[in-house]
Design an enzyme around this catalytic site. Structure first.
Site, PDB file in Angstrom:
ATOM      1  CG  ASN A 108      -1.927   1.267   1.308  1.00  0.00           C
ATOM      2  OD1 ASN A 108      -2.330   1.693   0.088  1.00  0.00           O
ATOM      3  ND2 ASN A 108      -2.039   1.705   2.554  1.00  0.00           N
ATOM      4  CG  HIS A 110      -0.838   6.382   4.452  1.00  0.00           C
ATOM      5  ND1 HIS A 110      -2.318   6.297   4.448  1.00  0.00           N
ATOM      6  CD2 HIS A 110      -0.620   7.110   5.567  1.00  0.00           C
ATOM      7  CE1 HIS A 110      -2.897   7.392   5.337  1.00  0.00           C
ATOM      8  NE2 HIS A 110      -1.722   7.860   5.955  1.00  0.00           N
ATOM      9  CB  SER A 137       4.737   5.165   4.475  1.00  0.00           C
ATOM     10  OG  SER A 137       5.177   6.502   5.145  1.00  0.00           O
ATOM     11  CG  ASP A 146      -3.392   3.870   6.365  1.00  0.00           C
ATOM     12  OD1 ASP A 146      -3.517   3.364   5.315  1.00  0.00           O
ATOM     13  OD2 ASP A 146      -4.316   4.765   6.804  1.00  0.00           O
TER      14      ASP A 146
HETATM   15  C1  GAR Z   1      -2.854   8.995  -2.956  1.00  0.00           C
HETATM   16  O1  GAR Z   1      -2.240  10.217  -2.486  1.00  0.00           O
HETATM   17  C2  GAR Z   1      -2.471   7.825  -2.014  1.00  0.00           C
HETATM   18  O2  GAR Z   1      -1.591   7.753  -1.208  1.00  0.00           O
HETATM   19  C3  GAR Z   1      -3.635   7.745  -1.290  1.00  0.00           C
HETATM   20  O3  GAR Z   1      -4.858   8.211  -2.113  1.00  0.00           O
HETATM   21  C4  GAR Z   1      -4.171   9.002  -3.115  1.00  0.00           C
HETATM   22  C5  GAR Z   1      -4.560   8.235  -4.462  1.00  0.00           C
HETATM   23  O4  GAR Z   1      -4.333   9.116  -5.662  1.00  0.00           O
HETATM   24  N1  GAR Z   1      -4.117   6.765  -0.455  1.00  0.00           N
HETATM   25  C6  GAR Z   1      -4.583   6.530   0.916  1.00  0.00           C
HETATM   26  O5  GAR Z   1      -4.857   7.479   1.273  1.00  0.00           O
HETATM   27  C7  GAR Z   1      -4.803   5.252   1.401  1.00  0.00           C
HETATM   28  N2  GAR Z   1      -4.723   5.202   2.565  1.00  0.00           N
HETATM   29  P1  GAR Z   1      -3.943   8.353  -7.002  1.00  0.00           P
HETATM   30  O6  GAR Z   1      -5.541   7.455  -7.147  1.00  0.00           O
HETATM   31  O7  GAR Z   1      -3.795   9.301  -7.837  1.00  0.00           O
HETATM   32  O8  GAR Z   1      -3.086   7.447  -6.971  1.00  0.00           O
END
Ligand code: GAR
Length: 219
Positions: A108, A110, A137, A146
């Site tokens: 994952n 985060h 991370s 997470d």
């Molecule tokens: C990213 O910032 C990712 O780190 C976050 O969602 C966004 C997705 O953007 N994920 C989380 O918050 C998971 N806990 P993307 O669809 O453009 O990759």
């Protein structure tokens, strides 16, 4: 032989794109064989298809429960011969059963320096807490949200005039570097899990230490 990767998304898919771009290099040790979204309207689906990667919708609302949804997901991923599963903005909590099934093969990203700021609205909360450093991370997934052995972290200095938006944009650019690096390490078999730590072999660690604010007396 390159690792076969399944990417799970729920939205925009910019991290998925970063992984697609990394995998486009024939020297990269992984390739994406399927993209799955739990949301039919995820913008990332079209981006995957434009890159000639099969993209599928598993709408969680169409299943009687979490277990049924996840069983279908695992069935699909296994039918595609997936070795590693990358969550890339996949906004569904996964059950301990799914996480255990894919243990140390489920990754994952985060948008915070874990274990700080688990959950949502990480940039708002980092600014409210007044932290001087923030970042992202990439970690192996465990049943707790997470949490799990850290593979790669990337940090940046918070600016005094940052908003959640400006900070989030800079962190996202770091995410796009961190995720391909973590996937490479896993695909090259350079990750050994010891307890709750991931030990990386064959890497180098920067010596640099930084102060924020910088340029004041006492340096
Ligand atoms: C990213 O910032 C990712 O780190 C976050 O969602 C966004 C997705 O953007 N994920 C989380 O918050 C998971 N806990 P993307 O669809 O453009 O990759």
């Amino acid at each position: 032989m390159s690792a076969r990767v399944g990417v799970l998304i729920s939205g925009r898919g910019s991290n998925m794109e970063a992984l697609i771009n990394a995998c486009a290099d024939p020297a990269f040790p992984a390739r994406i064989v399927t993209v799955v979204s739990n949301r039919p309207d995820a913008a990332g689906l079209d981006k995957a298809r434009q890159a000639d990667i099969p993209a599928h919708v598993f709408d969680h609302k169409a299943f009687p429960g979490r277990e049924a949804f996840e069983a279908a997901l695992t069935g699909h991923l296994e039918a595609q011969g997936v070795d590693l599963v990358c969550l890339a903005g996949f906004m569904r909590l996964l059950t301990p059963g799914f996480v255990e099934h894919w243990r140390d093969r489920l990754v994952n990203i985060h948008p915070s320096l874990l274990p700080s700021f688990k959950g949502l609205d990480t940039h708002e909360r980092a600014l409210a807490a007044g932290v001087r450093f923030h970042g992202c991370s990439v970690h192996l997934v465990r049943a707790d949200m997470d949490a799990g052995p850290l593979l790669v972290q990337a940090a940046l200095a918070v600016h005094p005039d940052d908003t959640p938006d400006t900070l989030g944009r800079r962190v996202l650019a770091l995410e796009h570097q961190a995720y391909p690096l973590a996937l490479r390490l896993l695909a090259e078999g350079r990750v050994r899990v010891e307890g709750e730590r991931a030990v990386i072999t064959g890497g180098t660690v920067p010596e640099m230490a930084v102060l924020n604010p910088a340029g004041l007396s006492g340096e």
